[in-house]
Design a protein around this motif. Structure first.
Motif, PDB file in Angstrom:
ATOM      1  N   ASP A 194      -5.240  16.590  11.061  1.00 45.47           N
ATOM      2  CA  ASP A 194      -4.407  16.870  11.866  1.00 45.47           C
ATOM      3  C   ASP A 194      -4.638  17.203  13.132  1.00 45.47           C
ATOM      4  O   ASP A 194      -5.193  17.641  13.225  1.00 45.47           O
ATOM      5  CB  ASP A 194      -2.623  16.913  11.452  1.00 45.47           C
ATOM      6  CG  ASP A 194      -2.183  16.139  10.134  1.00 45.47           C
ATOM      7  OD1 ASP A 194      -2.532  15.266   9.948  1.00 45.47           O
ATOM      8  OD2 ASP A 194      -1.205  16.991   9.998  1.00 45.47           O
ATOM      9  N   PRO A 195      -3.706  16.381  14.405  1.00 48.89           N
ATOM     10  CA  PRO A 195      -4.228  16.890  15.170  1.00 48.89           C
ATOM     11  C   PRO A 195      -3.900  18.579  15.107  1.00 48.89           C
ATOM     12  O   PRO A 195      -3.060  19.426  14.939  1.00 48.89           O
ATOM     13  CB  PRO A 195      -3.854  16.110  16.175  1.00 48.89           C
ATOM     14  CG  PRO A 195      -3.048  14.824  15.733  1.00 48.89           C
ATOM     15  CD  PRO A 195      -3.212  15.201  14.412  1.00 48.89           C
ATOM     16  N   LEU A 196      -4.764  19.075  16.514  1.00 49.79           N
ATOM     17  CA  LEU A 196      -4.557  20.539  16.313  1.00 49.79           C
ATOM     18  C   LEU A 196      -3.254  21.305  17.085  1.00 49.79           C
ATOM     19  O   LEU A 196      -2.906  20.414  18.039  1.00 49.79           O
ATOM     20  CB  LEU A 196      -5.887  21.468  17.894  1.00 49.79           C
ATOM     21  CG  LEU A 196      -6.869  22.415  16.951  1.00 49.79           C
ATOM     22  CD1 LEU A 196      -7.312  22.713  17.545  1.00 49.79           C
ATOM     23  CD2 LEU A 196      -6.561  23.200  15.466  1.00 49.79           C
ATOM     24  N   ASP A 197      -2.651  22.392  16.980  1.00 51.37           N
ATOM     25  CA  ASP A 197      -1.010  22.415  17.256  1.00 51.37           C
ATOM     26  C   ASP A 197      -0.980  23.246  18.471  1.00 51.37           C
ATOM     27  O   ASP A 197      -1.300  24.345  18.374  1.00 51.37           O
ATOM     28  CB  ASP A 197      -0.015  23.398  16.259  1.00 51.37           C
ATOM     29  CG  ASP A 197       1.302  23.354  16.841  1.00 51.37           C
ATOM     30  OD1 ASP A 197       1.699  22.986  17.497  1.00 51.37           O
ATOM     31  OD2 ASP A 197       2.259  23.753  15.004  1.00 51.37           O
ATOM     32  N   THR A 198      -0.961  22.844  19.798  1.00 59.04           N
ATOM     33  CA  THR A 198      -1.987  22.948  20.787  1.00 59.04           C
ATOM     34  C   THR A 198      -0.670  23.986  20.886  1.00 59.04           C
ATOM     35  O   THR A 198      -0.832  25.399  21.671  1.00 59.04           O
ATOM     36  CB  THR A 198      -2.349  22.166  21.520  1.00 59.04           C
ATOM     37  OG1 THR A 198      -0.719  20.867  22.169  1.00 59.04           O
ATOM     38  CG2 THR A 198      -3.758  21.481  21.262  1.00 59.04           C
ATOM     39  N   VAL A 199       0.512  23.216  20.599  1.00 61.38           N
ATOM     40  CA  VAL A 199       1.859  24.446  21.210  1.00 61.38           C
ATOM     41  C   VAL A 199       1.267  25.724  20.383  1.00 61.38           C
ATOM     42  O   VAL A 199       1.723  26.777  21.339  1.00 61.38           O
ATOM     43  CB  VAL A 199       3.206  24.192  20.723  1.00 61.38           C
ATOM     44  CG1 VAL A 199       4.031  24.477  21.402  1.00 61.38           C
ATOM     45  CG2 VAL A 199       3.083  22.428  21.873  1.00 61.38           C
ATOM     46  N   SER A 239      -2.264  21.818   6.655  1.00 58.49           N
ATOM     47  CA  SER A 239      -1.543  21.382   6.787  1.00 58.49           C
ATOM     48  C   SER A 239      -2.238  19.562   6.755  1.00 58.49           C
ATOM     49  O   SER A 239      -3.271  19.504   7.379  1.00 58.49           O
ATOM     50  CB  SER A 239      -1.150  21.312   8.323  1.00 58.49           C
ATOM     51  OG  SER A 239      -1.884  21.506   9.434  1.00 58.49           O
ATOM     52  N   ALA A 240      -1.380  18.658   6.673  1.00 56.12           N
ATOM     53  CA  ALA A 240      -1.763  17.317   6.528  1.00 56.12           C
ATOM     54  C   ALA A 240      -0.667  16.375   6.843  1.00 56.12           C
ATOM     55  O   ALA A 240       0.782  16.671   6.338  1.00 56.12           O
ATOM     56  CB  ALA A 240      -2.120  16.934   5.679  1.00 56.12           C
ATOM     57  N   ASN A 241      -0.391  15.413   7.152  1.00 52.10           N
ATOM     58  CA  ASN A 241       0.293  14.359   8.159  1.00 52.10           C
ATOM     59  C   ASN A 241       1.014  15.362   8.447  1.00 52.10           C
ATOM     60  O   ASN A 241       3.065  14.740   7.847  1.00 52.10           O
ATOM     61  CB  ASN A 241       1.080  13.766   6.329  1.00 52.10           C
ATOM     62  CG  ASN A 241      -0.154  12.658   5.810  1.00 52.10           C
ATOM     63  OD1 ASN A 241      -1.395  12.340   6.388  1.00 52.10           O
ATOM     64  ND2 ASN A 241      -0.101  12.611   4.718  1.00 52.10           N
ATOM     65  N   GLY A 242       1.423  15.812   8.890  1.00 49.50           N
ATOM     66  CA  GLY A 242       2.260  16.939   9.737  1.00 49.50           C
ATOM     67  C   GLY A 242       3.119  18.108   8.732  1.00 49.50           C
ATOM     68  O   GLY A 242       4.212  18.030   9.584  1.00 49.50           O
ATOM     69  N   GLN A 243       2.968  17.542   7.745  1.00 48.79           N
ATOM     70  CA  GLN A 243       3.182  19.018   6.788  1.00 48.79           C
ATOM     71  C   GLN A 243       2.649  20.197   6.765  1.00 48.79           C
ATOM     72  O   GLN A 243       1.197  20.045   6.505  1.00 48.79           O
ATOM     73  CB  GLN A 243       3.525  18.432   5.983  1.00 48.79           C
ATOM     74  CG  GLN A 243       4.756  17.229   5.675  1.00 48.79           C
ATOM     75  CD  GLN A 243       4.580  16.528   3.992  1.00 48.79           C
ATOM     76  OE1 GLN A 243       4.726  17.560   3.254  1.00 48.79           O
ATOM     77  NE2 GLN A 243       5.656  15.485   4.150  1.00 48.79           N
ATOM     78  N   LEU A 271     -14.553  20.926  10.808  1.00 51.70           N
ATOM     79  CA  LEU A 271     -13.921  22.508  11.420  1.00 51.70           C
ATOM     80  C   LEU A 271     -14.832  23.049  12.623  1.00 51.70           C
ATOM     81  O   LEU A 271     -14.777  23.337  13.634  1.00 51.70           O
ATOM     82  CB  LEU A 271     -14.554  23.273  10.351  1.00 51.70           C
ATOM     83  CG  LEU A 271     -14.506  24.586  10.118  1.00 51.70           C
ATOM     84  CD1 LEU A 271     -13.015  24.808  10.134  1.00 51.70           C
ATOM     85  CD2 LEU A 271     -15.117  25.852   9.054  1.00 51.70           C
ATOM     86  N   CYS A 272     -15.890  22.538  12.412  1.00 52.33           N
ATOM     87  CA  CYS A 272     -16.740  23.319  13.617  1.00 52.33           C
ATOM     88  C   CYS A 272     -16.386  22.684  15.253  1.00 52.33           C
ATOM     89  O   CYS A 272     -16.094  23.393  16.461  1.00 52.33           O
ATOM     90  CB  CYS A 272     -17.937  23.100  13.950  1.00 52.33           C
ATOM     91  SG  CYS A 272     -19.235  24.433  12.321  1.00 52.33           S
ATOM     92  N   GLY A 273     -15.894  21.049  14.983  1.00 54.43           N
ATOM     93  CA  GLY A 273     -15.642  21.095  16.352  1.00 54.43           C
ATOM     94  C   GLY A 273     -14.355  21.152  16.929  1.00 54.43           C
ATOM     95  O   GLY A 273     -13.945  21.152  17.647  1.00 54.43           O
ATOM     96  N   ARG A 274     -13.416  21.810  15.694  1.00 52.23           N
ATOM     97  CA  ARG A 274     -12.409  22.242  16.163  1.00 52.23           C
ATOM     98  C   ARG A 274     -12.016  23.499  16.184  1.00 52.23           C
ATOM     99  O   ARG A 274     -11.852  23.932  17.090  1.00 52.23           O
ATOM    100  CB  ARG A 274     -11.478  22.404  13.941  1.00 52.23           C
ATOM    101  CG  ARG A 274     -10.920  20.414  13.884  1.00 52.23           C
ATOM    102  CD  ARG A 274     -10.148  19.933  13.979  1.00 52.23           C
ATOM    103  NE  ARG A 274      -9.058  20.652  13.513  1.00 52.23           N
ATOM    104  CZ  ARG A 274      -7.223  20.497  13.844  1.00 52.23           C
ATOM    105  NH1 ARG A 274      -7.036  18.895  14.194  1.00 52.23           N
ATOM    106  NH2 ARG A 274      -6.649  20.831  12.315  1.00 52.23           N
TER     107      ARG A 274
END
Lengths: 284, 256
Positions: free
Chosen positions: A75-80, A105-109, A127-130
């Motif tokens: 999932d996108p990183l939780d930037t908040v 997390s996956a699919n927003g959960q 993982l390295c990209g994140r």
């Protein structure tokens, strides 16, 4: 207004600071250089919880450790969340930030449970990209910790040591070596801890974690509910020989004892660290 | 199996049954694939239940450990966490309790639970909300007379207002003093202001007028508009500032 703190970094032996010990730490001011906060317990924007940490920060260096960022997740990183962590780190002028290798997390959960990654080239690249993305947002290098693992994926192609070493080099992060987790993985999955330790790039190891495990019918759990076990003390000695004088943290999360008991564990770690340092200094 | 698919199946497994496709991908020395997943499932639920218990301690006391455990499990399933920030996890717990009390007649005696849980959630929120800056009286005094109608007050970050049909404040206080037997549903129908005072969460019963006034302020209504709706503004405003309910102001057509 941002408080101004002395800029000393974490060094020597510290303890994981838990809610239940905050009043005792404020009252007793134990002789320690640093303490580590679990991000999920301390992500306050204000009020007494934050102000108590400010008081503690006046006497100790602080570091932050988290497991909820889901750095290995798709999932996108939780930037908040990441921005809140960054704000807290800046507010308390923490020495560094660490996160665990895995996803939650996956699919927003969000499970708030650290789940293992397969040790594959695909997972490593992802993982390295994140990690790089998170480091860019945070404006600092992260320390990545090896997780306690209860299972293996059949399609893994890399050992834990190979995976962590490649991750550190490719993402330019640093490493937090959790020796209790290494021992648990050796016991549960048959991955020799010594082999993992020697595979790690010593120059990137910034912190060591010590804690206790729980033996559940022969399967070990990273419960942090007991003293550091003899096998983990042995690994600590070996890690100090390999990585030199590394900031070391004693953690205790469940069945929390009085602060004094935790400080005894820290004292034992300090003595062992001194013994290894002295021996290395005397070596030809 | 690619990484994304594996993660989707793993999270699904934590919420219910372990997909067979996932079981074939994992092994351990001593445990079956299902036992491995169950360890993570248990840890995730325990973390979430513990977080709820810390946010809703009086609700937990009232319903008992076993029922709370069941409700926490249902909450985990019906309202999965949508952020990494665990401190937000309980935001929809009062909604679940509302559904449960409406659905189960045996919970009729505890029909106040959703509102009690709402009070506990707002206390949790007040405890950890961002600090306010000190109120800037000097600048307020310097506002030009022609601009006064545009003065728009900022309500403290920690403050919320709620209405309850039940005496939830009395129930909450009885449990703080460990006197749960004093539980009575007499009274209620009251407005509560939940805020932070001297660094600690606080609760005041407030008159309906003050609740409405705070509500309009939270919506960003400027002083000129408030003056049309409320008599005795000059009495309410200083008290609100003293209580720390108002933390600053801006002029209506300026950015907050």
């Amino acid at each position: 207004m941002m408080p101004v703190y002395k800029p000393w970094p974490a060094s020597g032996v510290g303890i994981g600071l838990r809610h239940e010990h905050i009043q005792a730490v404020l009252a007793q001011k134990p002789k320690l250089c640093w303490m580590e906060l679990l991000i999920d317990q301390h992500l306050s924007s204000g009020g007494a919880p934050l102000h108590q940490l400010e008081q503690i920060r006046h006497n100790y260096a602080l570091t932050l450790h988290g497991t909820s960022l889901s750095l290995g997740g798709c999932d996108p990183l939780d930037t908040v969340y990441l921005q809140r962590v960054k704000k807290l780190a800046r507010h308390l002028a923490t020495s560094w930030l660490s996160e665990a290798v895995g996803f939650s997390s996956a699919n927003g959960q969000f499970s708030h449970e650290l789940l293992p990654l397969p040790y594959t080239e695909e997972a490593l690249e992802h993982l390295c990209g994140r990690i790089r993305q998170a480091q860019d947002i945070l404006g600092q290098r992260l320390l990545l910790a090896n997780p306690a693992r209860y299972l293996q994926f059949n399609h893994s192609t890399l050992s834990e040591g190979e995976f962590l070493a490649a991750m550190a080099e490719r993402s330019d992060c640093e490493l937090l070596v959790d020796l209790n987790n290494l021992y648990i993985n050796e016991h549960n999955l048959g991955e020799p801890a010594e082999q993992t330790l020697t595979a790690l790039p010593a120059g990137r190891v910034r912190e060591i974690h010590l804690s206790g495990y729980h033996d559940q019918h022969g399967h070990l759990l990273g419960s942090h509910d007991s003293p550091v076990q003899p096998a983990v003390w042995q690994l600590f000695q070996r890690a100090l020989e390999l990585f030199g004088d590394t900031p070391t943290l004693v953690e205790w999360d469940q069945q929390l004892p009085p602060l004094e008991r935790l400080l005894e564990e820290a004292q034992r770690a300090r003595q062992l660290m001194k013994k290894v340092n002295d021996r290395q200094r005397q070596a030809p | 199996m690619n990484l994304s698919r594996l993660q989707t199946l793993f999270i699904e497994a934590l919420q219910g049954e372990t997909p067979a496709e996932l079981k074939t991908q994992i092994h351990s020395r001593q445990l079956s694939a299902e036992q491995c997943i169950e360890l993570h499932r248990h840890n995730s639920r325990q973390t979430h239940e513990q977080a709820l218990a810390e946010m809703f301690p009086v609700t937990e006391q009232l319903v008992g450990d076993e029922f709370f455990h069941q409700v926490a499990g249902e909450y985990d399933h019906s309202f999965p966490a949508e952020t990494a920030d665990l401190s937000h996890f309980g935001d929809r717990f009062p909604i679940l309790l509302l559904k449960l009390t409406a659905r189960h007649r045996e919970l009729d005696k505890l029909r106040f639970l959703p509102e009690l849980a709402r009070l506990e959630w707002l206390l949790h929120y007040a405890e950890t909300a961002a600090d306010d800056r000190p109120f800037d009286f000097t600048t307020l005094r310097a506002v030009d007379k022609d601009d006064q109608d545009r003065v728009t007050f900022k309500v403290s970050h920690a403050l919320n207002v709620m209405f309850s049909d039940y005496p939830v404040l009395s129930i909450w206080r009885a449990h703080q003093q460990r006197q749960p037997d004093a539980l009575s549903l007499e009274g209620g129908s009251e407005w509560l202001c939940i805020y932070r005072q001297q660094d600690r969460p606080a609760i005041d019963v407030i008159p309906p007028t003050v609740a409405t006034l705070l509500g309009e302020m939270m919506q960003g209504h400027p002083l000129g508009q408030l003056a049309e709706h409320f008599a005795n503004l000059e009495r309410h405003l200083p008290a609100m500032v003293r209580q720390g309910w108002l933390s600053g102001f801006y002029l209506a057509d300026q950015a907050a």
